[in-house]
Scaffold this motif. Structure first.
Motif, mmCIF file in Angstrom:
data_model
loop_
_atom_site.group_PDB
_atom_site.id
_atom_site.type_symbol
_atom_site.label_atom_id
_atom_site.label_comp_id
_atom_site.label_asym_id
_atom_site.label_seq_id
_atom_site.Cartn_x
_atom_site.Cartn_y
_atom_site.Cartn_z
ATOM 1 N N PRO A 299 17.512 50.441 -10.980
ATOM 2 C CA PRO A 299 16.294 52.389 -11.260
ATOM 3 C C PRO A 299 15.213 52.229 -9.944
ATOM 4 N N VAL A 300 14.570 51.396 -9.581
ATOM 5 C CA VAL A 300 13.489 51.415 -8.548
ATOM 6 C C VAL A 300 14.610 51.849 -7.364
ATOM 7 N N SER A 301 15.679 51.296 -5.998
ATOM 8 C CA SER A 301 16.457 51.555 -6.301
ATOM 9 C C SER A 301 16.534 52.632 -5.484
ATOM 10 N N SER A 302 17.480 52.918 -7.267
ATOM 11 C CA SER A 302 18.259 54.311 -6.853
ATOM 12 C C SER A 302 17.097 55.424 -7.273
ATOM 13 N N ALA A 303 16.168 55.293 -8.084
ATOM 14 C CA ALA A 303 14.839 56.243 -7.371
ATOM 15 C C ALA A 303 14.844 56.596 -6.286
ATOM 16 N N VAL A 304 14.206 55.009 -5.481
ATOM 17 C CA VAL A 304 13.726 55.880 -4.727
ATOM 18 C C VAL A 304 14.989 56.082 -3.437
ATOM 19 N N SER A 305 16.203 55.392 -3.020
ATOM 20 C CA SER A 305 17.097 56.107 -2.608
ATOM 21 C C SER A 305 17.368 57.956 -3.002
ATOM 22 N N PHE A 306 17.016 58.011 -3.871
ATOM 23 C CA PHE A 306 16.920 59.396 -4.596
ATOM 24 C C PHE A 306 15.768 60.079 -2.706
ATOM 25 N N LEU A 307 14.526 59.861 -3.373
ATOM 26 C CA LEU A 307 13.456 61.082 -2.433
ATOM 27 C C LEU A 307 13.236 60.785 -1.697
ATOM 28 N N LEU A 308 14.944 59.367 -0.641
ATOM 29 C CA LEU A 308 14.404 59.500 0.907
ATOM 30 C C LEU A 308 15.468 60.425 1.267
ATOM 31 N N TYR A 309 16.525 60.467 0.243
ATOM 32 C CA TYR A 309 17.890 61.682 1.530
ATOM 33 C C TYR A 309 18.639 62.255 0.112
ATOM 34 N N ALA A 310 18.862 62.090 -0.894
ATOM 35 C CA ALA A 310 19.152 63.422 -1.757
ATOM 36 C C ALA A 310 18.356 64.578 -1.789
ATOM 37 N N ARG A 311 17.116 63.879 -2.160
ATOM 38 C CA ARG A 311 15.836 64.895 -2.765
ATOM 39 C C ARG A 311 15.857 65.970 -0.976
ATOM 40 N N PRO A 312 15.513 65.588 0.312
ATOM 41 C CA PRO A 312 15.945 66.723 1.368
ATOM 42 C C PRO A 312 16.877 66.725 1.558
ATOM 43 N N ALA A 313 18.105 66.992 1.440
ATOM 44 C CA ALA A 313 19.446 66.965 1.528
ATOM 45 C C ALA A 313 19.768 68.253 0.545
ATOM 46 N N LEU A 314 18.677 68.412 -0.285
ATOM 47 C CA LEU A 314 19.024 69.538 -1.886
ATOM 48 C C LEU A 314 18.146 70.761 -1.445
ATOM 49 N N LEU A 315 16.248 70.079 -1.301
ATOM 50 C CA LEU A 315 16.268 71.133 -0.659
ATOM 51 C C LEU A 315 16.317 72.182 0.950
ATOM 52 N N LYS A 316 16.713 71.193 1.395
ATOM 53 C CA LYS A 316 17.803 71.752 2.573
ATOM 54 C C LYS A 316 18.700 73.077 2.386
ATOM 55 N N MET A 317 19.279 73.107 1.397
ATOM 56 C CA MET A 317 20.939 73.731 0.322
ATOM 57 C C MET A 317 19.793 74.398 -0.031
ATOM 58 N N MET A 318 18.800 74.388 -0.305
ATOM 59 C CA MET A 318 18.489 75.894 -1.041
ATOM 60 C C MET A 318 16.939 76.575 0.232
ATOM 61 N N GLY A 319 17.179 76.174 1.185
ATOM 62 C CA GLY A 319 17.061 76.861 2.176
ATOM 63 C C GLY A 319 15.266 76.572 2.430
ATOM 64 N N HIS A 320 14.935 75.551 1.737
ATOM 65 C CA HIS A 320 13.616 74.986 2.384
ATOM 66 C C HIS A 320 13.717 74.701 3.304
ATOM 67 N N LYS A 321 12.190 74.497 4.407
ATOM 68 C CA LYS A 321 12.167 74.193 5.019
ATOM 69 C C LYS A 321 11.343 73.156 5.412
ATOM 70 N N LYS A 322 10.363 72.650 4.776
ATOM 71 C CA LYS A 322 9.592 71.794 4.153
ATOM 72 C C LYS A 322 10.045 70.267 2.925
ATOM 73 N N ILE A 323 10.915 69.822 4.039
ATOM 74 C CA ILE A 323 12.031 69.192 2.936
ATOM 75 C C ILE A 323 11.639 67.451 2.591
ATOM 76 N N PHE A 324 10.362 66.954 3.351
ATOM 77 C CA PHE A 324 10.225 65.316 3.375
ATOM 78 C C PHE A 324 8.745 65.144 2.113
ATOM 79 N N LEU A 325 8.513 64.441 1.883
ATOM 80 C CA LEU A 325 7.771 64.019 1.373
ATOM 81 C C LEU A 325 6.839 63.769 2.516
ATOM 82 N N PRO A 326 5.271 64.553 1.826
ATOM 83 C CA PRO A 326 3.948 63.765 2.589
ATOM 84 C C PRO A 326 3.642 62.287 3.250
#
Length: 412
Positions: A299-326
C-alpha cells in the motif's frame, strides 16, 4: 534499474496535454485554459454610480457648502437595474442607487450623507469633485482586451471574471479518465467477509482518491486475479481509458504475471524497477499513446509511487505547469538510518516552532504500514549516497499537506 530522476524525466517526455474541450463555467473550476479569453464587452458596461446618493450636474453644485448648499429639484429615483426616464437639466438632480446607470445630462454623483431632502428638493452640502463617485464604462475591462491567458488554472475569481464579460463556456484541457486495477489472489473487496490468508483491497481507494485530487477522473475496475488470462482480460477493459494504473504483480515472484499480460495487450514497457524505497518494483510503459503505470502492490509503495510518477503525469496531461509536490527544508529531530544506494522517502510529521520547521518519522517505514502514511504530512528525501541522516541536520521534505503548508506561510 534506473534512478528516481531518470524515471520522472522518462515518463514526462512521453506525456502530452490532452485535447481541449468546451465546458460550462461551473465545470471549469481548477481546470486549465486552452484558449486566451478576450472580453466581448466593457466591464462595467455603462457609467454607473459607486454610491447611494444623487446624480447632479457639476456646474450646479461646484460652489456648494454646508453654509451655502445648492438646492436642486429631484426628478425621480433610479434603483440599480433601471434607467432614468428623464434627462437632467440645470437645477435638477436624480436620486440614484449604487450600480444604477448615471442619467443623461449628469456628470457627478453626491453621496447621500452629504445631502438633505425636503419634499421634492435636495440640499447639496458638499460635492467632492467633477466626476466623483462614478464608475466609468470599461473601467475594469475594455472590450477586446485579453483578460486571461492560455495555460492558466481557473480560480473562483477567474470564473466570475469570465462571467462578467458574458462568456458562458470556456475551452480547457480535457481531464484524463484513469482505469484502476488491483491485482492479486490475496485481495478481497471491502464489503467481503474476512477469509483466511486474504486482505482487503485498499489500494483502489487510495489511488482513486489521489487521482481525483489531481482533477483527473478515476474509474475503479476491480480486482484481477493472478493468472495471465485473467490479467489480460482485465487489462483489455482498461484500454477504454486514457491512462492505466495497476497495483501489484510487478515484482519477480512466481505468480507475478503482470509483465507478460502487459505484453499480450501491446504495452511497450520502458522500465520495471527504480532505485527507491518504498516502491522499488515500479513499472512504466505505453500502449499506443496511453500511459501505463504498474505500481507496486504494497500500500505505501503504491501510494508513494503514484505521487512521484503518475501524479505529475496526470497534471501535465491536463495542461498544468506546476506539476510537482512542493519541497521545503526542515531540521531532523532524531537520527535516521537508511539503505545505501537507494533514494528513500521517509514518512514524517512536520512541526513548526518560532519560524523554524522540524520533522520526525511517523514510525515504522514498512511498505505495508499504511497508517504511517496516513499520519504523514511529508516525505523526507534521503539521497542514494546517504546512510545516516543525523539529528539536527537539515533535510529536504516533500510536503503532502497543502493546507498546513499554506497556513504556515501565512503565519496562521
Amino acid at each position: 534499474m534506473i534512478t528516481v530522476g531518470e524515471a520522472v524525466q522518462l515518463i514526462l517526455r512521453q506525456i502530452r496535454p490532452l485535447p481541449a474541450e468546451e465546458v460550462t463555467l461551473l465545470e471549469g473550476h481548477e481546470r486549465v485554459l486552452c484558449e486566451n479569453v478576450r472580453a466581448a464587452r466593457h466591464v462595467p458596461p455603462f457609467n454607473n454610480s459607486a454610491m447611494d446618493g444623487f446624480a447632479v450636474r457639476w456646474a450646479d453644485v461646484r460652489h456648494s457648502s454646508p453654509d451655502s448648499p445648492a438646492i436642486l429639484r429631484v426628478l425621480e429615483t433610479v434603483p440599480a437595474g433601471y434607467v432614468a426616464k428623464q434627462r437632467m437639466v440645470e437645477g435638477t438632480a436624480i436620486r440614484i442607487m449604487t450600480g444604477a446607470p448615471v442619467p443623461r445630462g449628469s456628470d457627478t454623483v453626491v453621496r447621500v450623507e452629504d445631502t438633505e431632502t425636503a419634499g421634492d428638493q435636495v440640499r447639496i452640502r458638499k460635492a467632492e469633485g467633477l466626476g466623483s463617485h462614478i464608475r466609468k464604462a470599461g473601467e475594469d475591462i475594455r472590450s477586446g482586451e485579453t483578460i486571461l491567458q492560455k495555460g492558466r488554472r481557473l480560480t473562483a475569481a477567474d470564473l466570475g471574471l469570465i462571467a462578467s464579460v458574458g462568456k458562458a463556456r470556456v475551452k480547457v484541457y480535457r481531464r484524463p479518465v484513469v482505469g484502476i486495477i488491483s491485482t492479486g489472489d490475496e485481495l478481497l473487496n471491502v464489503e467481503d467477509a474476512p477469509q483466511p490468508g486474504k486482505i482487503v483491497n485498499s489500494n483502489s481507494y487510495t489511488l482513486a482518491a489521489a487521482i481525483a485530487e489531481t482533477g483527473a477522473v478515476p474509474r475503479v475496475l476491480g480486482i484481477a486475479r493472478d493468472t495471465r488470462k485473467g490479467l489480460v482480460a482485465a487489462f483489455k477493459k482498461s484500454l477504454a481509458y486514457d491512462v492505466i494504473v495497476t497495483s501489484g504483480g510487478v515484482s519477480v515472484g512466481d505468480f507475478d504475471f503482470v509483465k507478460e499480460a502487459f505484453g499480450d495487450i501491446g504495452v511497450r514497457m520502458r522500465f520495471w524497477r527504480v532505485a527507491q524505497r518504498p516502491g522499488h518494483p515500479m513499472a512504466f510503459g505505453r500502449v499506443g499513446a496511453k500511459p501505463v503505470f504498474g505500481l507496486p502492490g504494497n500500500p505505501v509503495s503504491s501510494a508513494v509511487s503514484f505521487l512521484l510518477y503518475a501524479r505529475p503525469a496526470l497534471l501535465k496531461m491536463m495542461g498544468h505547469k506546476k506539476i510537482f509536490l512542493p519541497v521545503t527544508q526542515a531540521t531532523l529531530e532524531h537520527d535516521i538510518h537508511k539503505h545505501h544506494r537507494l533514494k528513500e522517502f521517509i514518512r514524517c510529521r512536520i512541526r513548526r516552532e518560532n519560524g523554524n520547521v522540524f520533522v520526525c518519522s511517523t514510525g515504522t517505514q514498512s511498505s505495508g504500514v499504511l497508517r504511517s502514511l496516513s499520519l504523514a504530512e511529508g516525505l523526507i528525501i534521503a539521497h542514494e549516497e546517504q546512510e545516516l541522516l543525523a539529528k539536527g541536520s537539515v533535510v529536504p521534505v516533500l510536503v503532502l499537506d497543502y493546507r498546513d503548508r499554506l497556513q504556515a506561510e501565512l503565519g496562521f
